[in-house]
Design a protein around this motif. Structure first.
Motif, PDB file in Angstrom:
ATOM      1  N   SER A 250       0.813  -1.216   0.000  1.00 15.81           N
ATOM      2  CA  SER A 250       0.000   0.000   0.000  1.00 15.81           C
ATOM      3  C   SER A 250       0.843   1.261   0.000  1.00 15.81           C
ATOM      4  CB  SER A 250      -0.955   0.015   1.206  1.00 15.81           C
ATOM      5  OG  SER A 250      -0.237  -0.074   2.426  1.00 15.81           O
ATOM      6  N   GLY A 251       2.133   1.144   0.276  1.00 18.75           N
ATOM      7  CA  GLY A 251       2.984   2.313   0.326  1.00 18.75           C
ATOM      8  C   GLY A 251       3.153   3.017  -1.008  1.00 18.75           C
ATOM      9  N   TRP A 252       2.862   2.320  -2.086  1.00 17.95           N
ATOM     10  CA  TRP A 252       2.997   2.898  -3.428  1.00 17.95           C
ATOM     11  C   TRP A 252       1.853   3.829  -3.792  1.00 17.95           C
ATOM     12  CZ3 TRP A 252      -0.989   1.667  -6.841  1.00 17.95           C
ATOM     13  CH2 TRP A 252      -1.833   0.613  -6.438  1.00 17.95           C
ATOM     14  N   PHE A 307      -0.411  -8.319   5.379  1.00 14.54           N
ATOM     15  CA  PHE A 307       0.734  -8.186   6.297  1.00 14.54           C
ATOM     16  C   PHE A 307       1.346  -6.784   6.211  1.00 14.54           C
ATOM     17  CE2 PHE A 307       1.673 -11.153   2.766  1.00 14.54           C
ATOM     18  CZ  PHE A 307       2.564 -10.425   1.987  1.00 14.54           C
ATOM     19  N   MET A 308       0.508  -5.818   6.541  1.00 13.79           N
ATOM     20  CA  MET A 308       0.875  -4.401   6.425  1.00 13.79           C
ATOM     21  C   MET A 308       2.113  -4.078   7.251  1.00 13.79           C
ATOM     22  SD  MET A 308      -1.678  -1.184   6.986  1.00 13.79           S
ATOM     23  CE  MET A 308      -1.314   0.426   6.295  1.00 13.79           C
ATOM     24  N   ARG A 309       3.006  -3.272   6.694  1.00 13.48           N
ATOM     25  CA  ARG A 309       4.262  -2.909   7.332  1.00 13.48           C
ATOM     26  C   ARG A 309       4.146  -1.562   8.051  1.00 13.48           C
ATOM     27  NH1 ARG A 309       4.649  -5.651   2.773  1.00 13.48           N
ATOM     28  NH2 ARG A 309       6.312  -7.148   2.418  1.00 13.48           N
ATOM     29  N   PRO A 310       5.050  -1.312   9.014  1.00 13.28           N
ATOM     30  CA  PRO A 310       4.971  -0.059   9.781  1.00 13.28           C
ATOM     31  C   PRO A 310       5.035   1.194   8.912  1.00 13.28           C
ATOM     32  CG  PRO A 310       6.393  -1.613  10.912  1.00 13.28           C
ATOM     33  CD  PRO A 310       6.059  -2.237   9.589  1.00 13.28           C
ATOM     34  N   LYS A 323      -9.655   3.439   3.627  1.00  7.17           N
ATOM     35  CA  LYS A 323      -9.394   2.591   2.467  1.00  7.17           C
ATOM     36  C   LYS A 323      -8.636   1.317   2.820  1.00  7.17           C
ATOM     37  CE  LYS A 323     -11.247   5.578  -0.191  1.00  7.17           C
ATOM     38  NZ  LYS A 323     -12.564   5.246  -0.780  1.00  7.17           N
ATOM     39  N   ILE A 324      -8.020   1.286   3.989  1.00  8.52           N
ATOM     40  CA  ILE A 324      -7.058   0.244   4.329  1.00  8.52           C
ATOM     41  C   ILE A 324      -7.733  -0.918   5.042  1.00  8.52           C
ATOM     42  CG2 ILE A 324      -5.011  -0.269   5.704  1.00  8.52           C
ATOM     43  CD1 ILE A 324      -4.241   2.724   5.325  1.00  8.52           C
ATOM     44  N   MET A 325      -7.500  -2.139   4.529  1.00  8.80           N
ATOM     45  CA  MET A 325      -8.058  -3.355   5.127  1.00  8.80           C
ATOM     46  C   MET A 325      -6.920  -4.356   5.338  1.00  8.80           C
ATOM     47  SD  MET A 325     -11.557  -3.729   2.843  1.00  8.80           S
ATOM     48  CE  MET A 325     -10.659  -3.874   1.289  1.00  8.80           C
ATOM     49  N   TRP A 326      -6.544  -4.554   6.578  1.00  3.36           N
ATOM     50  CA  TRP A 326      -5.444  -5.457   6.906  1.00  3.36           C
ATOM     51  C   TRP A 326      -5.793  -6.893   6.529  1.00  3.36           C
ATOM     52  CZ3 TRP A 326      -5.290  -9.698  10.162  1.00  3.36           C
ATOM     53  CH2 TRP A 326      -4.013 -10.206  10.478  1.00  3.36           C
ATOM     54  N   GLY A 327      -4.781  -7.668   6.113  1.00  3.51           N
ATOM     55  CA  GLY A 327      -4.990  -9.075   5.795  1.00  3.51           C
ATOM     56  C   GLY A 327      -3.839  -9.922   6.293  1.00  3.51           C
TER      57      GLY A 327
END
Length: 414
Positions: A250-252, A307-310, A323-327
């Protein structure tokens, strides 16, 4: 009062990226009987190319009770279920393989329908806890729409798995209006279009560098769906359409949105100046697109942040907190199981409670139609506590395999 409030000190965690599928021979009852003899012949000689589907842990893909127990132990109460195992008549992954002959195409369509039927039963085995993502092929849009309607009627709420159209596929690009009936059906039925990493890369051959090049390029090929649908005007024609980009990082997103806004503004402006070399590139773009890329993202798009990163969590305001949905990516090796609680601590410790609640469950509930009140009752028993996720992770589990725990895992990639 929401379920997140009533559980007091626990989070309701929904994984927006999990995978499942039937054991190979268990697909047969879900095939039309006219395909049974061909299935028997195919299955008798089929060699599965994936080690994880041959291991003693493979039943995590279809063993409902084991799956529920392992997810609950990991603090997860519900999941969005993408495909994983090989459906009938496919050589390997089913995300994009156009068949070389009409007979094989018909068989592969039958195989995908068998998976979708199996998935409906699998989701029904855990009511309200699984949003199944059903599969289609893009070669026949009418068949795709028919399968979308049938799958939603069967109770699959995860939406459609959008295949890619990589170079050499022979299919129209995703920006083509040929796919409008698919976007229209999903918008009408209120289910998202999901585009998962790995579903759009062209074959790269068997050279030693091929796997490394695949890893470098696969997310970029998956990102293409965003600008294809945006510039293609899909969201102007179908304003209720939802697009979810899953397991692509998601960082992009902030940088890509800046780039798309730049090109949109540049080309639309150039179209008003007939004497410039660029005018032809923006001709008709304003009318076909309507809103600009960033506005489309804000109103229509979401990210399955596996597996979202810090460093990605630090960008949440630019990405869009809603918008963000962790998986967890269960049951894959790169997923956070059995250390999802630790993964959540690593990424979210110290953030406001309401923001964590949105990213780990609230947003997914809204996009995929989960009932937070119902899930909150389960979360009150198994969910990670607020105090637990507030505690920074000082050391990664020694045997953890997810990239989120990798040394240097906060480097800004993807």
């Amino acid at each position: 009062m929401s379920a997140q409030d009533t559980t007091e000190d626990r989070y309701t965690v929904i994984s927006a990226d999990c995978h499942a599928g039937a054991d190979l021979l268990d697909y047969k009852p879900y095939l039309e009987s006219r395909h049974h003899d061909a299935f028997d012949a195919w299955a008798a000689t089929y060699v599965n190319p994936y080690e994880d589907l041959l291991a003693d842990t493979a039943d995590r893909n279809w063993n409902s009770e084991r799956r529920l127990a392992e997810l609950e132990a990991d603090g997860i109460v519900a999941e969005v279920v993408f495909p994983n195992t090989i459906p009938p008549f496919f050589p390997s992954a089913s995300l994009m393989a156009p068949a070389p002959t009409r007979e094989e195409f018909e068989q592969r369509w039958a195989g995908l329908r068998a998976h979708n039927r199996w998935l409906a039963d699998f989701c029904a085995a855990a009511p309200g806890r699984r949003a199944g993502v059903f599969q289609i092929l893009l070669n026949d849009v009418d068949l795709a729409v028919e399968e979308i309607r049938r799958s939603v009627k069967a109770g699959l709420t995860g939406g459609v798995m959008l295949p890619g159209t990589p170079p050499g596929s022979g299919l129209p690009e995703l920006y083509s209006s040929a796919y409008d009936p698919i976007w229209a059906a999903c918008a009408e039925l209120g289910v998202p279009v999901n585009h998962h990493a790995g579903s759009a890369s062209p074959p790269l051959g068997e050279e030693p560098a091929a796997r490394a090049v695949f890893m470098v390029e696969t997310t970029w090929f998956s990102h293409r769906a965003l600008w294809h649908l945006v510039f293609g005007g899909a969201f102007r024609r179908h304003p209720e359409l939802k697009l979810v980009l899953t397991e692509q990082g998601s960082g992009w997103i902030p940088g890509v949105l800046d780039m798309l806004d730049y090109y949109h503004g540049r080309l639309v402006a150039a179209a008003t100046k007939a004497d410039t070399a660029e005018s032809k590139f923006g001709a008709g773009l304003a009318d076909s697109m309507g809103r600009g890329p960033s506005q489309v993202w804000r109103e229509n798009c979401f990210v399955g942040a596996s597996f979202m990163r810090p460093h990605e969590a630090a960008l949440r305001d630019r990405i869009g907190l809603d918008k963000i949905m962790w998986g967890s990516d269960y049951p894959h090796d790169e997923g956070t199981h059995p250390y999802s609680r630790e993964g959540l601590r690593l990424t979210y410790a110290g953030l406001p409670r309401d923001e964590i609640a949105a990213m780990v469950g609230g947003n997914a509930a809204r996009v995929y139609g989960f009932d937070l009140d119902r899930l909150g009752e389960i979360a009150a028993r198994v969910g990670p506590t607020v105090r637990e996720l507030d505690e920074p992770l000082k050391e990664a589990p020694a045997d953890a395999t997810s990239p989120v725990f990798a040394q240097g895992g906060s480097v800004r990639i993807w």
